[in-house]
Enzyme design. Structure first.
Site, mmCIF file in Angstrom:
data_model
loop_
_atom_site.group_PDB
_atom_site.id
_atom_site.type_symbol
_atom_site.label_atom_id
_atom_site.label_comp_id
_atom_site.label_asym_id
_atom_site.label_seq_id
_atom_site.Cartn_x
_atom_site.Cartn_y
_atom_site.Cartn_z
ATOM 1 N N GLU A 1 -39.707 37.142 12.432
ATOM 2 C CA GLU A 1 -39.930 37.823 11.000
ATOM 3 C C GLU A 1 -39.112 37.195 9.900
ATOM 4 O O GLU A 1 -39.662 36.953 8.973
ATOM 5 C CB GLU A 1 -39.908 39.218 11.164
ATOM 6 C CG GLU A 1 -40.951 40.144 11.767
ATOM 7 C CD GLU A 1 -41.012 39.783 13.246
ATOM 8 O OE1 GLU A 1 -40.143 39.216 13.919
ATOM 9 O OE2 GLU A 1 -41.913 40.345 14.001
ATOM 10 N N HIS B 1 -42.250 51.765 17.564
ATOM 11 C CA HIS B 1 -43.325 51.278 16.970
ATOM 12 C C HIS B 1 -43.922 52.363 16.110
ATOM 13 O O HIS B 1 -45.193 52.249 15.809
ATOM 14 C CB HIS B 1 -44.308 50.633 17.749
ATOM 15 C CG HIS B 1 -43.915 49.369 18.600
ATOM 16 N ND1 HIS B 1 -42.816 49.428 19.731
ATOM 17 C CD2 HIS B 1 -44.033 47.888 18.383
ATOM 18 C CE1 HIS B 1 -42.710 48.521 20.316
ATOM 19 N NE2 HIS B 1 -43.068 47.246 19.514
#
Lengths: 84, 377, 329
Positions: C64, C133
């Site tokens: 990322e 998540h």
């Protein structure tokens, strides 16, 4: 004190006092001696009768209905009563 | 047995009133019709009465609080138990505690309208005053806000009264199909009789023509039940009792029409006393709730100010109003001759849903006949 | 609004927004993990790889920090990149790029460089994806000057926010709540770009303001329906843009209703809900008739078991209760 011993000013003051007793909503108003009470201060026949009643009780003077027109102002009422 | 004393309705246009003072303390005995409290309404300061013998219990609202019609005001004890039961001990009012809890919005509105938070009851958590609590108080005082308070000490808020009259009269003209009749009544005999009667009496026992009018109307109404009573959602509810509301103008504006109860059953003297007393209390305050809410019909006399005739507006839920103009000398044809007579023009405004012009005309004719025999009144 | 409406989903509306942007401007490209051949973790970009090819729909390594930095570089170089980060949880690996670089470079360069970058990411709980998540960290991003933060909840906003964001000269972060992707409804066939500033009043009401955004909007609207059945008129405000906040719409609403409850899926402490509450207190204190209420997620790592996950998140019944609480009912 009988009314004969009172000054005219005192009579007029007493007449005004009785008026504001029967019509407390007029207290504090400037009411000239020569103002017509019915026309200028909206005194109705009941107020007027109550006032006459109060004057009668205070001074012990008889006030027949026919004489009502002679008491149309504070000044006239003081004169009328002052004559005894 | 205990019960609640509730804010009475003093008329169809009344929504709420503000407690001015309790006239009875907890533990005090109350007889039916005793004045329990004085409340401020749009019609001014009114004394409200209890409807049963009872013992005053705990007050549920505080002085200054505004509550709607029907709201519980105090507990009443001992209803129906006979009056010998022990009075309940006096109840201490809750001690005031520091700053009142109030929401910001409530505080802002209260300040803007000059309403003291201390006189409000809070409906929020732990008694916090919420916006709607203040809004209720604003509603109660709203009509007075734009004008200075009445300065003449009559206890009657002029602006509030103006609004009450506006509401009642607008409703009347909106909902009631009025019909109007007028009739000239010869008062020559009545005037002579009254003059002779009063000539023998000291002022405090003299009688006014207004008393004759009220008595004559009340007696005549016995035969015309359709003019005496109330409209209830379009249905006519006649009244056995004849309580005549006597329209009384207030100097500076406004009027009230408090009731002379059972006017048909009163002798002229006592009726005159009642009238005198009512006018006095209109002037200085102290009218009672029942006097304002009870009238079954209204009589209005504008003779004082010299009008020929007046056409009244019915005060809902009543169904009729009788008006009298100025009694005066007028030419009249009597037995073929033009003669000066003392005449008064009487009018009737009535609710066409519940009566018709024919009956209304008969009513005025009977009223005229009554006034020809003043000694029977 | 066009008379012609089409049945679509939040996911398809996002895809149409991306397709529209790719067609409008050759500088636009999409990159991220599995956005190409796989069609995107939440299938938003499905089919775009075949339509636009590997140059414009670019699969990236699992880094990322790396591909977000590449996006910033591309934006500085004149491109209009859309960076998709699979979920907000993984965006934490790119925080340095977003907070230290994207948000500051215009300032650090004295206005010489601006970063016309759009970062999209999924967020929120409700799919039993457990504690790693399921985050709602949009409040963290909304804390940062130099970026705009959007939370499209409706089909119109899903379809229309992207292009407007790409036209913005500065970085824009778009949060897509995972429970919205499958949501379907009617959308105007010619729906297009929408403003990326200003909150929207989704339901007008008078008794209290329910302030929310993203994944909680439809729960809140459902709660408002239940409240209406009990004669409580709730106004529902969709914040839409979390930075900058639309104070005017909030205060106008509170001035009318005098009560507010903020519903968000964040943890309460240090939340965007706290920010909104504070602003209402600062700007509308004298309008308030009750303390501002907040309904947020329980302050626990999001549980995996369905019943515990449901219990941790703001639900319709809890919104109804919170609304009644500020009404003292």
């Amino acid at each position: 004190m009988s009314i004969q011993e009172m000054t005219r000013e005192a009579v007029a003051a007493a007449v005004l006092e009785e008026l504001t007793n029967v019509a407390p909503d007029l207290a504090g108003e400037d009411i000239p001696e020569d103002a017509d009470l019915r026309d200028e201060f909206d005194l109705d026949s009941m107020d007027f009768l109550n006032w006459i009643t109060a004057l009668h009780n205070r001074f012990g003077i008889d006030i027949p209905e026919l004489d009502y027109p002679k008491l149309s102002t504070i000044g006239k009422a003081a004169d009328y009563l002052g004559r005894g | 047995m205990s019960d609640l004393y509730r804010m009475p309705s003093l008329g169809s246009d009344m929504e709420s009133a503000t407690l001015i003072e309790w006239c009875k303390q907890p533990g005090e005995r109350l007889a039916k019709d005793d004045v329990i409290a004085v409340v401020e309404t749009q019609k001014g300061a009114i004394e409200i009465e209890v409807f049963h013998d009872a013992v005053m219990g705990k007050p549920l609202i505080e002085v200054g609080e505004t509550v709607p019609v029907g709201a519980a005001m105090a507990e009443l004890e001992g209803i129906g138990d006979g009056i010998e039961q022990a009075p309940s001990p006096p109840v201490e009012p809750p001690a005031p505690s520091g700053r009142r809890r109030a929401s910001p919005a409530a505080r802002r509105l209260a300040e803007a309208r000059g309403i003291g938070l201390e006189r409000l009851r809070g409906s929020g958590p732990e008694g916090a005053i919420r916006l709607e609590d203040v809004q209720r108080a604003v509603q109660a005082q709203a009509p007075k806000a734009p004008l200075p308070p009445d300065s003449k000490g009559t206890g009657l808020g002029m602006a509030a009264m103006r609004q009450a009259i506006a509401a009642a009269m607008s409703r009347s003209k909106r909902e009631i199909p009025h019909y109007y009749l007028s009739h000239d009544i010869d008062l020559t005999r009545a005037t002579q009789w009254l003059g002779a009667h009063n000539a023998e009496l000291p002022p405090d026992r003299r009688i006014l023509m207004a008393a004759l009018f009220i008595k004559a109307v009340a007696l005549t109404l016995r035969k015309f039940p359709e003019l005496n009573g109330f409209d209830r959602d379009g249905q006519f509810e006649p009244s056995k009792a004849i309580h005549v509301g006597s329209a009384t103008a207030i100097r500076g504006g406004g009027l009230v029409a408090p009731a002379i109860h059972d006017a048909d059953q009163l002798e002229l003297g006592p009726l005159m006393d009642k009238l005198r007393d009512l006018v006095a209390r209109v002037r200085r305050g102290g009218l009672r709730a029942s006097e304002l809410s009870d009238p079954t019909v209204t009589v209005s006399s504008l003779g004082e100010r010299g009008v020929d005739r007046l056409y009244g507006v019915i005060y809902p839920p009543q169904v009729a109003i009788v008006g009298f103009g100025t009694p005066e000398l007028r030419p009249r044809v009597v037995e073929g001759e033009i003669t000066p007579r003392t005449l008064v023009t009487a009018t009737l405004a009535a609710d066409h849903r519940h009566s018709d012009g024919h009956r209304g005309g008969l009513f005025l004719a009977k009223l005229a006949a009554r006034l020809q025999e003043p000694e029977t009144l | 609004m066009s008379a012609e409406m089409i049945q679509t989903s939040y996911r398809e509306a996002l895809r149409e927004g991306i397709r529209d942007a790719l067609k409008r401007d050759a500088r636009v490209f999409l990159m991220g993990e599995d956005v190409g051949r796989y069609g995107g973790c939440y299938a938003v970009s499905k089919g775009l790889y075949d339509e636009f090819g590997p140059e414009r729909i670019r699969d990236t390594p699992l880094s990322e920090c790396g591909f977000t930095g590449a996006g910033i570089g591309a934006a500085m170089g004149g491109m209009r990149p859309i960076v998709e980060i699979m979920t907000v949880n993984f965006s934490l690996l790119a925080l340095d790029q977003i907070v230290n670089n994207a948000a500051t470079l215009r300032h650090m360069s004295g206005g010489q460089f601006n970063i016309p970058l759009v970062i999209r990411m999924a967020c929120g709980a409700g799919k039993q994806l457990a504690a790693q998540h399921s985050h709602s960290l949009e409040g963290w991003y909304a804390h940062i000057p130099g970026i705009k933060v959007l939370a499209p909840a409706t089909l119109e906003d899903a379809r229309g926010m992207l292009w407007t964001a790409l036209e913005d000269p500065d970085p824009v972060v778009i949060f897509e709540h995972v429970m919205l992707y499958n949501r379907t409804g009617q959308l105007a066939a010619d729906a297009g770009p929408v403003p990326i500033e200003g909150a929207a009043v989704r339901l007008e009401g008078t008794d209290l303001s329910l302030v929310t955004y993203g994944g909680c909007l439809f729960k809140t609207l459902e709660a408002a329906g239940q409240l209406a059945a009990e004669d409580i008129s709730a106004e529902v405000i969709d914040l839409r843009c979390l930075r900058p906040l639309d104070d005017a719409t909030l205060m106008t609403s509170v001035a009318k209703t005098h009560r507010a409850v903020i519903i968000s899926e964040e943890w309460r402490s240090g939340s965007l809900a706290a920010e909104v509450s504070a602003r209402i207190m600062e700007q509308a204190f004298w309008d308030l008739d009750a303390p501002v209420g907040r309904l947020c997620t329980a302050e626990v790592p999001i549980p995996y078991p369905k019943h515990l996950e449901d219990a941790a998140l703001p639900q319709v019944s809890a919104i109804v209760d919170a609304a009644k609480a500020v009404l003292n009912r």
